[in-house]
Design an enzyme around this catalytic site. Structure first.
Site, PDB file in Angstrom:
ATOM      1  N   GLU A   1       0.840  -1.197   0.000  1.00  0.00           N
ATOM      2  CA  GLU A   1       0.000   0.000   0.000  1.00  0.00           C
ATOM      3  C   GLU A   1       0.876   1.248   0.000  1.00  0.00           C
ATOM      4  O   GLU A   1       1.789   1.348   0.809  1.00  0.00           O
ATOM      5  CB  GLU A   1      -0.856   0.032   1.287  1.00  0.00           C
ATOM      6  CG  GLU A   1      -1.532  -1.281   1.604  1.00  0.00           C
ATOM      7  CD  GLU A   1      -2.291  -1.259   2.937  1.00  0.00           C
ATOM      8  OE1 GLU A   1      -2.215  -0.243   3.659  1.00  0.00           O
ATOM      9  OE2 GLU A   1      -2.949  -2.263   3.236  1.00  0.00           O
TER      10      GLU A   1
ATOM     11  N   LYS B   1       2.287   4.535   1.147  1.00  0.00           N
ATOM     12  CA  LYS B   1       2.252   5.082   2.506  1.00  0.00           C
ATOM     13  C   LYS B   1       1.959   6.567   2.397  1.00  0.00           C
ATOM     14  O   LYS B   1       2.808   7.360   1.978  1.00  0.00           O
ATOM     15  CB  LYS B   1       3.586   4.850   3.209  1.00  0.00           C
ATOM     16  CG  LYS B   1       3.620   5.328   4.642  1.00  0.00           C
ATOM     17  CD  LYS B   1       4.899   4.851   5.311  1.00  0.00           C
ATOM     18  CE  LYS B   1       4.918   5.171   6.786  1.00  0.00           C
ATOM     19  NZ  LYS B   1       4.863   6.606   7.067  1.00  0.00           N
TER      20      LYS B   1
ATOM     21  N   CYS C   1      24.090  47.494  -1.687  1.00  0.00           N
ATOM     22  CA  CYS C   1      24.729  46.209  -1.950  1.00  0.00           C
ATOM     23  C   CYS C   1      25.541  45.791  -0.715  1.00  0.00           C
ATOM     24  O   CYS C   1      26.318  46.591  -0.193  1.00  0.00           O
ATOM     25  CB  CYS C   1      25.643  46.335  -3.169  1.00  0.00           C
ATOM     26  SG  CYS C   1      26.716  44.896  -3.384  1.00  0.00           S
TER      27      CYS C   1
ATOM     28  N   CYS D   1      29.565  46.129  -1.866  1.00  0.00           N
ATOM     29  CA  CYS D   1      30.229  47.393  -2.180  1.00  0.00           C
ATOM     30  C   CYS D   1      29.537  48.602  -1.567  1.00  0.00           C
ATOM     31  O   CYS D   1      30.082  49.706  -1.601  1.00  0.00           O
ATOM     32  CB  CYS D   1      30.358  47.568  -3.692  1.00  0.00           C
ATOM     33  SG  CYS D   1      28.785  47.864  -4.513  1.00  0.00           S
TER      34      CYS D   1
ATOM     35  N   CYS E   1      31.544  46.545  -8.687  1.00  0.00           N
ATOM     36  CA  CYS E   1      31.390  45.897  -7.385  1.00  0.00           C
ATOM     37  C   CYS E   1      32.278  44.652  -7.359  1.00  0.00           C
ATOM     38  O   CYS E   1      32.220  43.807  -8.253  1.00  0.00           O
ATOM     39  CB  CYS E   1      29.934  45.504  -7.175  1.00  0.00           C
ATOM     40  SG  CYS E   1      29.684  44.411  -5.758  1.00  0.00           S
TER      41      CYS E   1
HETATM   42  S1  IVH Z   1      -0.371   0.587   8.733  1.00  0.00           S
HETATM   43  C1  IVH Z   1       0.651  -1.489  12.271  1.00  0.00           C
HETATM   44  N1  IVH Z   1      -0.776   1.472   6.318  1.00  0.00           N
HETATM   45  O1  IVH Z   1       2.335   5.454   8.634  1.00  0.00           O
HETATM   46  C2  IVH Z   1       0.620  -0.684  11.070  1.00  0.00           C
HETATM   47  N2  IVH Z   1       0.124   2.951   7.937  1.00  0.00           N
HETATM   48  O2  IVH Z   1       4.489   4.693  10.902  1.00  0.00           O
HETATM   49  C3  IVH Z   1       0.244   0.684  11.330  1.00  0.00           C
HETATM   50  N3  IVH Z   1       0.511   5.220   7.125  1.00  0.00           N
HETATM   51  O3  IVH Z   1       1.211   7.061  11.255  1.00  0.00           O
HETATM   52  C4  IVH Z   1      -0.028   1.492  10.192  1.00  0.00           C
HETATM   53  N4  IVH Z   1      -0.196   4.877   5.066  1.00  0.00           N
HETATM   54  O4  IVH Z   1      -0.691   6.653   9.660  1.00  0.00           O
HETATM   55  C5  IVH Z   1      -0.345   1.759   7.561  1.00  0.00           C
HETATM   56  N5  IVH Z   1      -1.194   2.168   4.143  1.00  0.00           N
HETATM   57  C6  IVH Z   1      -0.774   2.438   5.376  1.00  0.00           C
HETATM   58  C7  IVH Z   1      -0.316   3.711   5.735  1.00  0.00           C
HETATM   59  C8  IVH Z   1       0.135   3.921   7.038  1.00  0.00           C
HETATM   60  C9  IVH Z   1       0.299   5.761   5.921  1.00  0.00           C
HETATM   61  C10 IVH Z   1       1.072   5.928   8.304  1.00  0.00           C
HETATM   62  C11 IVH Z   1       0.276   5.686   9.558  1.00  0.00           C
HETATM   63  C12 IVH Z   1       1.259   5.803  10.677  1.00  0.00           C
HETATM   64  C13 IVH Z   1       2.555   5.631  10.007  1.00  0.00           C
HETATM   65  C14 IVH Z   1       3.210   4.418  10.560  1.00  0.00           C
END
Ligand code: IVH
Length: 691
Positions: A114, A116, A411, A414, A434
């Site tokens: 997924e 992040k 400046c 100068c 300058c």
């Molecule tokens: S799972 C146990 N999935 O990343 C797993 N977190 O350091 C916990 N985050 O603040 C989170 N996208 O908000 C998970 N697809 C995703 C995510 C995600 C962003 C953020 C989450 C948390 C941080 C984890």
């Protein structure tokens, strides 16, 4: 009557909820805005006249409740952990090896990958289908109650399931990320600027600031969205994998990221992550990595948590592009043409493996617009290998010690008055003598892409100017050994070598002289076009802008800049001084390299070239004596092909046995090695930053 109204209100709510879902969650609206507005208006009218009919999940209740004094603390029944990070393939493999060691040998695993999202984690609790409470992550154990703010987020269902038919779970805790889509962030910042409010540094800061507003009506104005990525806890539903969780969340009406994938082959997981690294800029949300999760929930349970992070998941982080640090002070760089550019001196900070100490601030208008002050905590961004930028100050952490840095009136080097012209953002040191400007001009003149004087760098240029040995580039050619020997760091040998290198540069081809003079817009390509036509500086000096415009690849801006340059008496004098001191100001039968390297060569271009546009390629080829035509025939010498070349041209080339070359081959043909580190025109001048 009231019975009817009650039914009508309920019907309206269901309709609005459905259209909200189409619009904000699926991004696929079914009705026009006006139709949606009419439904909302009708519902509002009913609720205003019959307040007893208002329900907490009514779509009218998203506008934002009364301001709070503080946020209540919320204890998470199931701790919200963080994730362990990995920064390379090896580290991700290491994570998997460690997990496997705790599992039965040979167990086959599935993975969910997924993006992040770089926003703010939240846990949303629904009781009997109604949004009951929303909390921030806080320290993972205790967060803050942000229910009223989360109610204003358009794609967070106030009631689930959104579709309506299935019974809702008695209790469900949905976890996900609150964020601001990139396009809506741009619009938000534009609006704030128009209203003379500070722009946000990035979508993450904007999202965090918006969620932590005590006044929900302010939050309601911000384009926040929510992506659900996990179920923290659910009662009454059997779910065995992460993939099923996501499907279930989707069915309930939550927005679930479309880019999430299920894999059985770990190699493919790695490929997926690295694909996103290249594509991250195409996403409409900021992502700072890819989260890899082991799919099976039993396996997850078995692996458990170590420290503050689960063993069953890892975040494969993209190389960092941003960091926060203290801006210690602002300094000013004086450019070759006198442009005064502010830059930030930073508390050193590492981004993506590089220590950043300084960053460009572009110009004083930009500085004021972003309201960047000395002592501010700032967000620094380093994208690719470009010079680091200050995105903006971090909101809401000023303590009063910050200092506004106004544009200087004189400046800084100068002390002569600063000049500015209407309609131009840059301000200048108006004194051509300058010392800072002279140093930059000497440095530029001597650089590899111009007169190529070995041993003549910034430091030496500063030394020579500061010691009063030179006041312009022509003075280089009158330097005497005795004077050099007086300088620190000079002995016989070095003085000898330097003088020889300077003397050798007298015979450089004219195009190098033109580049070295630093006329706005005149880099090597334009300089070569000019010298192909005008073989001496005397001819060029007399050319009118109209005449220059006739030349291939010379536009009105450059034509004007060239004519302007030679119209200034100071520049004419400099040319005369160079001539007197023996610098060759004309080309005799191409001093360097004999005939034009592409003389008699006809090239057809197809596809997208890696580092230049087609018209730039054309200009380059023509500047070296070649011809460019539109279609491949027996007369074509080469087909220059980039990415996604055209079929017709490629097939014709194969048929006619025309060699297909790429951009690198083209550079080889024209022996580009000598122009490697070509200084560009004045328009792209950057302060010299010690990174
Ligand atoms: S799972 C146990 N999935 O990343 C797993 N977190 O350091 C916990 N985050 O603040 C989170 N996208 O908000 C998970 N697809 C995703 C995510 C995600 C962003 C953020 C989450 C948390 C941080 C984890």
């Amino acid at each position: 009557m009231s019975e009817d109204l009650c039914a009508r209100a309920q019907r309206l709510r269901a309709l609005i909820r459905y259209h909200n879902y189409r619009y904000y969650t699926l991004n696929d609206p079914e009705v026009a805005d006006a139709e949606y507005d009419a439904l909302m208006r009708e519902l509002r009218t009913i609720e205003e006249t019959h307040p007893e009919l208002i329900t907490p999940d009514s779509p009218t209740q998203r506008v934002g409740a009364e301001p709070l004094e503080t946020f209540d603390r919320v204890e998470h029944p199931y701790p919200m952990t963080s994730l362990s990070d990995a920064f390379s393939r090896e580290e991700v493999k290491g994570w998997l090896d460690r997990a496997r060691q705790m599992l039965p040998q040979g167990i086959s695993l599935e993975f969910v990958a997924e993006p992040k999202i770089d926003g703010l984690a939240a846990a949303l609790t629904y009781e009997d289908g109604l949004l009951h409470r929303a909390a921030t992550r806080g320290d993972g154990r205790i967060g803050e109650d942000i229910t009223e703010n989360v109610r204003t987020i358009r794609n967070v269902p106030l009631r689930i399931p959104v579709g309506g038919d299935v019974a809702p779970p008695a209790l469900i805790e949905v976890r996900g990320e609150i964020y601001i889509p990139r396009d809506l962030f741009e619009t938000l910042n534009r609006r704030r600027q128009a209203e003379e409010e500070d722009a946000f540094a990035n979508p993450r800061n904007a999202a965090a600031g918006s969620v932590r507003q005590l006044d929900p009506r302010v939050t309601a104005e911000r384009p926040l969205r929510f992506f659900a990525y996990a179920i923290g806890h659910v009662e009454g539903t059997e779910i065995t994998t992460q993939w099923e969780s996501l499907q279930h969340l989707r069915d309930l009406g939550f927005a679930v990221n479309e880019d999430i994938r299920l894999f059985t082959d770990f190699q493919k997981v790695l490929n997926y992550c690295e694909e996103w690294m290249d594509k991250r800029d195409l996403l409409n949300y900021e992502a700072d990595g890819v989260v890899i999760k082991i799919n099976n929930l039993n396996t997850q349970q078995r692996l458990g948590i170590v420290g503050n992070a689960p063993r069953w998941a890892v975040a494969y982080k993209f190389p960092a592009r941003e960091a926060t640090t203290r801006l210690q002070n602002i300094a000013i760089n004086v450019g070759r043409t006198g442009v005064l550019t502010p830059y930030a001196v930073l508390e050193p900070v590492r981004i993506g493996g590089v220590t950043i100490r300084q960053a460009s601030l572009h110009n004083f208008e930009d500085l004021e617009r972003k309201d960047i002050r000395e002592r501010d905590l700032v967000v620094v961004r380093r994208a690719g290998d470009v010079i680091p930028q200050i995105v903006g100050p971090v909101e809401g952490v000023r303590d009063g010690s910050e200092r506004v840095f106004p544009p200087p009136e004189v400046c800084p080097v100068c002390g002569e008055p600063v000049v500015s012209s209407e309609g131009e953002v840059d301000i200048y040191c108006g004194n051509p003598s300058c010392p800072a400007q002279v140093v930059r001009r000497v440095e530029y003149w001597a650089s590899r892409g111009a007169m190529d004087i070995e041993g003549m760098g910034t430091k030496l240029a500063e030394q020579l100017v500061n010691e009063g040995l030179i006041a312009d580039v022509a003075d280089l050619y009158a330097l005497e050994k005795a004077a050099l020997l007086e300088l620190e760091g000079f002995a016989e040998k070095r003085a000898q070598n330097l003088l020889q290198a300077i003397a050798d540069s007298r015979e450089r081809p004219l195009w190098r002289v033109l580049v070295g003079l630093g006329i706005r817009g005149v880099g090597s390509t334009v300089a070569r076009v000019l010298t192909d036509h005008y073989h001496s500086i005397d001819d060029l000096q007399e050319a009118s802008p109209e005449e220059l415009l006739e030349l291939e690849g010379i536009g009105p801006g450059i034509a004007e800049a060239i004519a302007d340059f030679f119209a200034q008496p100071g520049n004419r004098t400099l040319v005369e001084r160079l001539r007197k001191r023996g610098v060759s100001l004309q080309d005799e039968e191409r001093v360097e390299g004999g005939p034009a390297p592409l003389e008699g060569v006809t090239i057809v271009i197809t596809g997208t070239l890696p580092s230049m546009s087609r018209s730039e390629a054309k200009e380059l080829i023509m500047a070296h004596g070649g011809r460019v035509t539109g279609s491949v025939s027996g007369k074509t010498t080469y087909l220059l092909a980039g990415d996604r070349p055209g079929r017709t041209k490629t097939q014709a080339a194969e048929r006619e046995r025309v060699p297909i070359i790429d951009e690198n081959d083209l550079y080889t043909l024209i022996d580009h090695s000598e122009t490697d580190s070509m200084p560009q025109g004045d328009d792209v001048e950057q302060p010299s930053l010690d990174l």
